[in-house]
Write a protein that holds these residues in place. Structure first.
Motif, PDB file in Angstrom:
ATOM      1  N   HIS A 201       0.934  -1.243  -0.059  1.00  0.00           N
ATOM      2  CA  HIS A 201      -0.006   0.068  -0.050  1.00  0.00           C
ATOM      3  C   HIS A 201       0.929   1.320  -0.007  1.00  0.00           C
ATOM      4  N   VAL A 202       0.528   2.381  -0.618  1.00  0.00           N
ATOM      5  CA  VAL A 202       1.337   3.350  -0.746  1.00  0.00           C
ATOM      6  C   VAL A 202       0.628   4.725  -0.740  1.00  0.00           C
ATOM      7  N   ILE A 203       1.142   5.880  -0.089  1.00  0.00           N
ATOM      8  CA  ILE A 203       0.715   7.041   0.082  1.00  0.00           C
ATOM      9  C   ILE A 203       1.466   7.904  -0.430  1.00  0.00           C
ATOM     10  N   VAL A 204       1.247   8.916  -1.468  1.00  0.00           N
ATOM     11  CA  VAL A 204       2.236   9.966  -2.007  1.00  0.00           C
ATOM     12  C   VAL A 204       1.961  11.353  -1.514  1.00  0.00           C
ATOM     13  N   LEU A 205       2.816  11.713  -0.795  1.00  0.00           N
ATOM     14  CA  LEU A 205       2.740  13.135   0.011  1.00  0.00           C
ATOM     15  C   LEU A 205       3.650  14.123  -0.545  1.00  0.00           C
ATOM     16  N   THR A 206       3.094  15.223  -1.173  1.00  0.00           N
ATOM     17  CA  THR A 206       3.830  16.181  -1.731  1.00  0.00           C
ATOM     18  C   THR A 206       3.151  17.656  -1.554  1.00  0.00           C
ATOM     19  N   ASP A 207       4.302  18.523  -1.028  1.00  0.00           N
ATOM     20  CA  ASP A 207       3.800  19.938  -0.763  1.00  0.00           C
ATOM     21  C   ASP A 207       2.748  19.965   0.300  1.00  0.00           C
ATOM     22  N   ARG A 209       0.573  17.793   1.209  1.00  0.00           N
ATOM     23  CA  ARG A 209      -0.811  17.091   0.861  1.00  0.00           C
ATOM     24  C   ARG A 209      -0.560  15.743   0.270  1.00  0.00           C
ATOM     25  N   VAL A 210      -1.646  14.966   0.484  1.00  0.00           N
ATOM     26  CA  VAL A 210      -1.710  13.622   0.021  1.00  0.00           C
ATOM     27  C   VAL A 210      -2.027  13.984  -1.368  1.00  0.00           C
ATOM     28  N   GLN A 211      -1.378  13.400  -2.414  1.00  0.00           N
ATOM     29  CA  GLN A 211      -1.738  13.310  -3.702  1.00  0.00           C
ATOM     30  C   GLN A 211      -2.509  12.169  -4.150  1.00  0.00           C
ATOM     31  N   VAL A 212      -2.324  11.037  -3.713  1.00  0.00           N
ATOM     32  CA  VAL A 212      -3.059   9.593  -3.974  1.00  0.00           C
ATOM     33  C   VAL A 212      -2.566   8.616  -3.009  1.00  0.00           C
ATOM     34  N   ALA A 213      -3.402   7.693  -2.667  1.00  0.00           N
ATOM     35  CA  ALA A 213      -3.114   6.684  -1.622  1.00  0.00           C
ATOM     36  C   ALA A 213      -3.929   5.601  -2.090  1.00  0.00           C
ATOM     37  N   GLY A 214      -3.404   4.206  -2.068  1.00  0.00           N
ATOM     38  CA  GLY A 214      -4.116   3.004  -2.205  1.00  0.00           C
ATOM     39  C   GLY A 214      -3.196   1.609  -2.468  1.00  0.00           C
ATOM     40  N   GLU A 215      -3.532   0.585  -2.552  1.00  0.00           N
ATOM     41  CA  GLU A 215      -3.167  -0.508  -2.812  1.00  0.00           C
ATOM     42  C   GLU A 215      -2.243  -0.529  -4.019  1.00  0.00           C
ATOM     43  N   ILE A 216      -0.844  -0.691  -4.181  1.00  0.00           N
ATOM     44  CA  ILE A 216       0.025  -0.662  -5.274  1.00  0.00           C
ATOM     45  C   ILE A 216      -0.706  -1.323  -6.309  1.00  0.00           C
ATOM     46  N   GLU A 217      -0.970  -2.661  -6.238  1.00  0.00           N
ATOM     47  CA  GLU A 217      -1.442  -3.280  -7.495  1.00  0.00           C
ATOM     48  C   GLU A 217      -2.708  -2.556  -7.866  1.00  0.00           C
ATOM     49  N   GLU A 218      -3.611  -2.121  -7.085  1.00  0.00           N
ATOM     50  CA  GLU A 218      -4.889  -1.428  -7.773  1.00  0.00           C
ATOM     51  C   GLU A 218      -4.447  -0.131  -8.262  1.00  0.00           C
TER      52      GLU A 218
END
Length: 304
Positions: A201-207, A209-218
């Motif tokens: 599972h991954v969460i991308v945080l930039t500036d 703010r959370v930009q996108v989050a979810g299961e990696i395969e999905e």
């Protein structure tokens, strides 16, 4: 459905006039190794310190392991934290660290686990932490975190200063330990390759703010990379349920990263599945470049 190990609603943290984290709404699944990815200064450490109870929110709400972070000994016992500098005491021996860990975590400390792990790693109990390599100190810090037997283990870039071999060994050992003891993990890193190696599972945080989050395969299944030769002036005409993440062009090729299954039906562009790194870098490039507005406080929703 299992309740999330971490829930945040409109969470924000401000230092004077600067928002280190803004409008963060997240559900982090339990029983997983979750990667928190972003550039330096994105707000990763702030989010993790809020989750561990070391910081209090400016606005919004956060719930960890079913309670408020840092709210009393019982709640503190549920969370383990290993900081970026893998804190150890140079003058104390490995055995001293285990004794200290036991005294600070009387409720859940697993002496057998800690001693067995030190033995398996080949660490001399009589050696001082100052005499260990960076990789060995990181493993010692991880041992202290795991032997606490927390429900959630938070790792704030614990391998940032390690060489590639030591980093790989640390991550492999982390994966095995988590599987054995069924611990939830949030692992912060700016290295996508590390996240891809051990996380699901991954969460991308930039500036901030959370930009996108979810299961990696999905996430990989939901994104498509469309390419055409030459510098195309406009992106393809896509259905309304598709979202263009990035649109890039050079004299040789135009590339569009799209989120949405309908993108796969576009016939005039070449289509392939992007790597996790492609997706992460795309969202990092499109992160907000403006000052974060003041988030509004919000109550945590009731778990369903």
């Amino acid at each position: 459905m299992t309740a999330p190990i971490l829930r945040a609603r409109s969470l924000g943290k401000r230092y004077r006039k600067r928002w280190a984290l803004a409008d963060c709404t997240l559900d982090v699944p339990a029983g997983r190794i979750v990667g928190l990815v972003g550039p330096n200064g994105a707000g990763k450490s702030t989010l993790l310190k809020l989750a561990s109870g070391m910081l209090a929110p400016t606005v919004g709400a956060i719930e960890v392991c079913g309670g408020t972070p840092g709210a009393g000994p019982a709640q503190l016992a549920k969370v383990g934290f290993v900081a970026q500098d893998t804190p150890t005491y140079p003058a104390l021996t490995v055995a001293d660290h285990l004794t200290l860990g036991a005294r600070l975590n009387r409720a859940g400390w697993d002496t057998t686990l800690a001693e067995d792990r030190i033995r398996r790693l080949g660490l001399d109990p009589a050696a001082t932490a100052g005499s260990l390599s960076g990789g060995q100190r990181a493993q010692l810090a991880l041992t202290l975190g795991i032997a606490k037997r927390p429900d959630l283990l938070i790792l704030d870039e614990p391998v940032a200063a390690l060489d590639p071999l030591a980093r790989r060994e640390f991550l492999q050992d982390l994966t095995e330990s988590v599987a054995e003891h069924e611990t939830s993990v949030v692992l912060s890193s700016h290295l996508v390759s590390d996240v891809e190696r051990v996380c699901d599972h991954v969460i991308v945080l930039t500036d901030s703010r959370v930009q996108v989050a979810g299961e990696i395969e999905e996430l990989q299944a939901a994104h498509h990379r469309l390419t055409r030769p030459g510098a195309v002036t406009a992106p393809p005409d896509l259905p309304a349920d598709c979202h263009i993440v990035t649109f890039e062009r050079t004299d040789q090729q135009t590339t569009v990263l799209v989120r949405g299954d309908a993108a796969a039906r576009t016939t005039s562009w070449s289509i392939n599945r992007p790597s996790l790194e492609d997706i992460v870098l795309a969202y990092m490039r499109t992160g907000s470049r403006t000052a974060a507005p003041t988030p509004r406080p919000a109550a945590l929703e009731t778990s369903r």
